[in-house]
Design a protein around this motif. Structure first.
Motif, PDB file in Angstrom:
ATOM      1  N   ALA A 129       1.694  13.157   3.379  1.00  0.00           N
ATOM      2  CA  ALA A 129       1.119  12.206   4.322  1.00  0.00           C
ATOM      3  C   ALA A 129       1.904  12.212   5.625  1.00  0.00           C
ATOM      4  CB  ALA A 129       1.120  10.800   3.729  1.00  0.00           C
ATOM      5  N   VAL A 130       1.208  12.002   6.719  1.00  0.00           N
ATOM      6  CA  VAL A 130       1.817  11.936   8.044  1.00  0.00           C
ATOM      7  C   VAL A 130       1.479  10.583   8.649  1.00  0.00           C
ATOM      8  CG1 VAL A 130       1.707  14.429   8.376  1.00  0.00           C
ATOM      9  CG2 VAL A 130      -0.226  13.001   9.079  1.00  0.00           C
ATOM     10  N   PRO A 131       2.250  10.127   9.643  1.00  0.00           N
ATOM     11  CA  PRO A 131       1.930   8.854  10.281  1.00  0.00           C
ATOM     12  C   PRO A 131       0.489   8.825  10.788  1.00  0.00           C
ATOM     13  CG  PRO A 131       4.095   9.594  10.953  1.00  0.00           C
ATOM     14  CD  PRO A 131       3.511  10.703  10.156  1.00  0.00           C
ATOM     15  N   GLY A 132      -0.195   7.735  10.472  1.00  0.00           N
ATOM     16  CA  GLY A 132      -1.595   7.600  10.838  1.00  0.00           C
ATOM     17  C   GLY A 132      -2.557   8.041   9.757  1.00  0.00           C
ATOM     18  N   ALA A 133      -2.035   8.575   8.629  1.00  0.00           N
ATOM     19  CA  ALA A 133      -2.907   9.015   7.548  1.00  0.00           C
ATOM     20  C   ALA A 133      -3.554   7.813   6.875  1.00  0.00           C
ATOM     21  CB  ALA A 133      -2.109   9.837   6.538  1.00  0.00           C
ATOM     22  N   THR A 134      -4.722   8.045   6.307  1.00  0.00           N
ATOM     23  CA  THR A 134      -5.456   6.977   5.618  1.00  0.00           C
ATOM     24  C   THR A 134      -4.908   6.817   4.212  1.00  0.00           C
ATOM     25  OG1 THR A 134      -7.449   7.447   6.894  1.00  0.00           O
ATOM     26  CG2 THR A 134      -7.709   6.185   4.851  1.00  0.00           C
ATOM     27  N   VAL A 135      -4.522   5.590   3.866  1.00  0.00           N
ATOM     28  CA  VAL A 135      -3.991   5.273   2.542  1.00  0.00           C
ATOM     29  C   VAL A 135      -4.869   4.186   1.927  1.00  0.00           C
ATOM     30  CG1 VAL A 135      -2.017   4.387   1.246  1.00  0.00           C
ATOM     31  CG2 VAL A 135      -1.650   5.934   3.175  1.00  0.00           C
ATOM     32  N   VAL A 136      -5.246   4.384   0.688  1.00  0.00           N
ATOM     33  CA  VAL A 136      -6.078   3.422  -0.042  1.00  0.00           C
ATOM     34  C   VAL A 136      -5.294   2.954  -1.261  1.00  0.00           C
ATOM     35  CG1 VAL A 136      -8.271   3.008  -1.207  1.00  0.00           C
ATOM     36  CG2 VAL A 136      -8.150   4.631   0.703  1.00  0.00           C
ATOM     37  N   ILE A 137      -5.209   1.655  -1.458  1.00  0.00           N
ATOM     38  CA  ILE A 137      -4.540   1.089  -2.628  1.00  0.00           C
ATOM     39  C   ILE A 137      -5.599   0.558  -3.571  1.00  0.00           C
ATOM     40  CG2 ILE A 137      -2.948  -0.683  -3.465  1.00  0.00           C
ATOM     41  CD1 ILE A 137      -1.407  -0.464  -0.920  1.00  0.00           C
ATOM     42  N   GLY A 138      -5.645   1.127  -4.773  1.00  0.00           N
ATOM     43  CA  GLY A 138      -6.610   0.699  -5.778  1.00  0.00           C
ATOM     44  C   GLY A 138      -7.779   1.662  -5.878  1.00  0.00           C
ATOM     45  N   GLU A 139      -8.571   1.483  -6.953  1.00  0.00           N
ATOM     46  CA  GLU A 139      -9.744   2.314  -7.173  1.00  0.00           C
ATOM     47  C   GLU A 139     -10.897   1.856  -6.286  1.00  0.00           C
ATOM     48  OE1 GLU A 139     -10.002   4.951  -8.780  1.00  0.00           O
ATOM     49  OE2 GLU A 139      -8.484   5.015 -10.372  1.00  0.00           O
ATOM     50  N   GLY A 140     -11.902   2.718  -6.165  1.00  0.00           N
ATOM     51  CA  GLY A 140     -13.076   2.371  -5.376  1.00  0.00           C
ATOM     52  C   GLY A 140     -12.743   2.251  -3.898  1.00  0.00           C
ATOM     53  N   ASP A 141     -13.325   1.236  -3.271  1.00  0.00           N
ATOM     54  CA  ASP A 141     -13.049   1.016  -1.844  1.00  0.00           C
ATOM     55  C   ASP A 141     -11.605   0.599  -1.626  1.00  0.00           C
ATOM     56  OD1 ASP A 141     -15.639   1.647  -1.331  1.00  0.00           O
ATOM     57  OD2 ASP A 141     -16.343  -0.430  -1.313  1.00  0.00           O
ATOM     58  N   GLY A 142     -11.075  -0.240  -2.532  1.00  0.00           N
ATOM     59  CA  GLY A 142      -9.686  -0.642  -2.448  1.00  0.00           C
ATOM     60  C   GLY A 142      -9.337  -1.282  -1.111  1.00  0.00           C
ATOM     61  N   ILE A 143      -8.053  -1.228  -0.781  1.00  0.00           N
ATOM     62  CA  ILE A 143      -7.548  -1.730   0.505  1.00  0.00           C
ATOM     63  C   ILE A 143      -7.182  -0.518   1.351  1.00  0.00           C
ATOM     64  CG2 ILE A 143      -5.822  -3.156   1.651  1.00  0.00           C
ATOM     65  CD1 ILE A 143      -7.759  -4.709  -0.091  1.00  0.00           C
ATOM     66  N   ILE A 144      -7.846  -0.359   2.495  1.00  0.00           N
ATOM     67  CA  ILE A 144      -7.681   0.824   3.337  1.00  0.00           C
ATOM     68  C   ILE A 144      -6.872   0.441   4.566  1.00  0.00           C
ATOM     69  CG2 ILE A 144      -8.888   2.655   4.566  1.00  0.00           C
ATOM     70  CD1 ILE A 144     -11.324   2.103   2.826  1.00  0.00           C
ATOM     71  N   PHE A 145      -5.878   1.275   4.892  1.00  0.00           N
ATOM     72  CA  PHE A 145      -5.106   1.050   6.113  1.00  0.00           C
ATOM     73  C   PHE A 145      -4.535   2.368   6.588  1.00  0.00           C
ATOM     74  CE2 PHE A 145      -2.274   0.461   2.544  1.00  0.00           C
ATOM     75  CZ  PHE A 145      -1.127   1.150   2.903  1.00  0.00           C
ATOM     76  N   ASP A 146      -4.151   2.408   7.859  1.00  0.00           N
ATOM     77  CA  ASP A 146      -3.502   3.578   8.447  1.00  0.00           C
ATOM     78  C   ASP A 146      -2.006   3.451   8.228  1.00  0.00           C
ATOM     79  OD1 ASP A 146      -5.925   4.536   9.311  1.00  0.00           O
ATOM     80  OD2 ASP A 146      -5.812   3.497  11.243  1.00  0.00           O
ATOM     81  N   TRP A 147      -1.441   4.445   7.604  1.00  0.00           N
ATOM     82  CA  TRP A 147      -0.026   4.384   7.222  1.00  0.00           C
ATOM     83  C   TRP A 147       0.873   4.613   8.424  1.00  0.00           C
ATOM     84  CZ3 TRP A 147       3.448   8.773   5.685  1.00  0.00           C
ATOM     85  CH2 TRP A 147       4.673   8.290   5.201  1.00  0.00           C
TER      86      TRP A 147
END
Length: 502
Positions: free
Chosen positions: A418-436
């Protein structure tokens, strides 16, 4: 008449945990006496309880949606929220609980047995609990987590000592009515019995229960007739009684062919692992309706052949009660012998394994998307921490970043590419999405900032009070220096003019 229901689907919703409270104690002459926000209460559980008085799942057939109480919110002055009300659902003894995938979760065999089928959510911590020497007055609290929601399947398997099996209209209902106080529906047409009937039999000092299982026909184990729907009620019986109709007028039927058909269907029915196969259990044959002269002749004709197969044979009549006493006492002896054997068998001690926890409490999975790869973080702790975070509060978001970093999530994201600004999702499905953004480190506890803010997350360039104070002092010093220079120049000019006048 009460309808018999032995399979239901429950839609359960456990209680949600209450949110923690953000509060600061204020007293006279002590406007900021420290945080005093209480924690939220835990959500209520949904608990199944095995009750001997309950004999059917009819109540859940009509009302399958059940919910437990939510936990109360935390309050100031260190007051915790109320606990959510636990919902107890009574089920018959012998109920098997399965999840959506068909896996057995619990087998409610013992009276009073309790099983938490849907655990409630966890209450969020208040800011008084989150305070520490480095974060003395947190401006945030944790949110309560949602309770478990989903479907479970209840399947009732009758707990009886003896099962009566046989073709439709063989006289099973009449037999159980003759030897017990049960009063099932009795008629002269096939499939009169549409659900198992239970009766209690007293034979001398032995008391046991008898189950009248609806009639079996050829192909019952493959779904024909009603037999497959109720064969599971035979699984937990100690002994089987084959009730054979010796007075049948149907062409192609006789006691020997009926017995062969029933035995083949019982052999084809798979019992759960660890239980004795149905054909390996004690079995008796009851030649019924011998009060009819032709039936008595047929019983005398086939008795020797059946006994040659190893079965104990009883000639009975539910009308004249002939042979019923001998049959009930023989069944009582077998049941008593089985109970004595169980009592003599030492109960295996239940070993409780308490895992210490895995060193790696989460996993990171790289998944491809339309716009490139994104990184999915899976694990109980990260998901619970995200659920507890108020994303409208910068300090709470910073606290989440601290927890994830200390857990090692950032290190593993680096290893996964992963690089800065990559998309990270916590949990299954849609989960919680944020830019790392890896710049969010665990140094928050060493920083000072107004409550509810985190300087690492500030997007504006607005100066702080200290910066404005320093800038004001710099301006004042610059103005004082400029006035001093002007005064020096003025004095120098006035001195030169005085020299010229002389």
């Amino acid at each position: 008449m009460v309808t018999f229901i032995d399979r239901v689907t429950l839609h359960l919703s456990a209680g949600k945990g209450g949110n923690g409270c953000v509060s600061v104690k204020r007293e006279k002459f002590k406007p900021l006496a420290g945080p005093d926000g209480g924690s939220g209460g835990h959500g209520g559980d949904v608990v199944l309880v095995a009750e001997p008085q309950v004999t059917t799942l009819l109540a859940y057939h009509h009302s399958p949606h059940r919910s437990a109480g939510n936990g109360g919110f935390g309050m100031g002055d260190h007051r915790s929220g109320a606990l959510g009300e636990t919902l107890e659902l009574p089920v018959p003894i012998g109920t098997v609980v399965k999840d959506a995938d068909g896996q057995v979760l619990a087998d409610m065999l013992d009276p009073g047995m309790r099983f938490v089928v849907a655990p409630g959510g966890i209450g969020g911590l208040g800011n008084a609990v989150l305070a520490n020497p480095k974060r003395k007055a947190p401006g945030f609290a944790l949110l309560g987590t949602p309770g478990w929601e989903g479907d479970v399947y209840l399947e009732l398997k009758t707990v009886a000592d003896v099962a009566l099996v046989g073709f439709p209209s063989a006289g099973k209902s009449s037999l159980i009515a003759a030897i017990s106080a049960a009063r099932p529906k009795i008629a002269d047409y096939p499939f009169t019995t549409l659900h198992p009937n239970l009766g209690v039999v007293q034979a001398g000092d032995n008391r046991y229960t008898v189950a009248d299982v609806p009639g079996l026909i050829e192909g019952a184990s493959e779904g024909k007739g009603l037999g497959l729907e109720f064969l599971r009620h035979v699984e937990r019986c100690t002994a089987l009684v084959h009730v054979l109709d010796c007075a049948t007028l149907e062409p192609g039927r006789d006691p020997l062919s009926d017995l062969d058909t029933i035995l083949s269907e019982l052999a084809a029915y798979p019992v759960p692992e660890g239980q004795t196969p149905l054909l390996e259990r004690p079995q008796f044959v009851a030649l019924n309706k011998v009060d009819v002269p032709e039936a008595q002749d047929l019983a005398d004709l086939v008795r020797a052949d059946i006994e040659a197969r190893g079965f104990r044979v009883f000639e009975i009549s539910t009308v004249s009660h002939s042979g019923l006493r001998q049959l009930t006492f023989a069944l009582g002896e077998v049941v008593a012998e089985h109970r004595a054997k169980l009592a003599a068998t030492p109960v295996q001690e239940r070993v409780v394994i308490r895992p210490r926890g895995s060193k790696k409490e989460f996993t990171i999975r790289v998944e491809g998307g339309t716009y490139g790869n994104f990184y999915r973080v899976l694990g109980e702790k990260p998901l619970r921490w995200v659920q507890q975070t108020d994303f409208q509060n910068e300090e709470a978001v910073g606290f989440l970043g601290d927890r994830l970093e200390k857990l090692g999530v950032e290190t593993e994201l680096f290893r996964a590419g992963a690089v800065p600004g990559a998309t990270v999702v916590i949990g299954e499905g849609d989960g919680i999405i944020f830019d790392w953004q890896p710049s969010v480190t665990s140094a928050a506890e060493l920083m000072t900032a107004p409550r509810g803010t985190d300087p690492r997350l500030l997007q504006s360039n607005r100066r702080t009070t200290a910066e404005r104070r320093d800038h004001y002092k710099e301006r004042m010093d610059a103005k004082a220096q400029a006035r001093a220079e002007l005064e020096t120049e003025r004095i120098a000019e006035s001195g030169s003019r005085t020299g010229d006048d002389e």
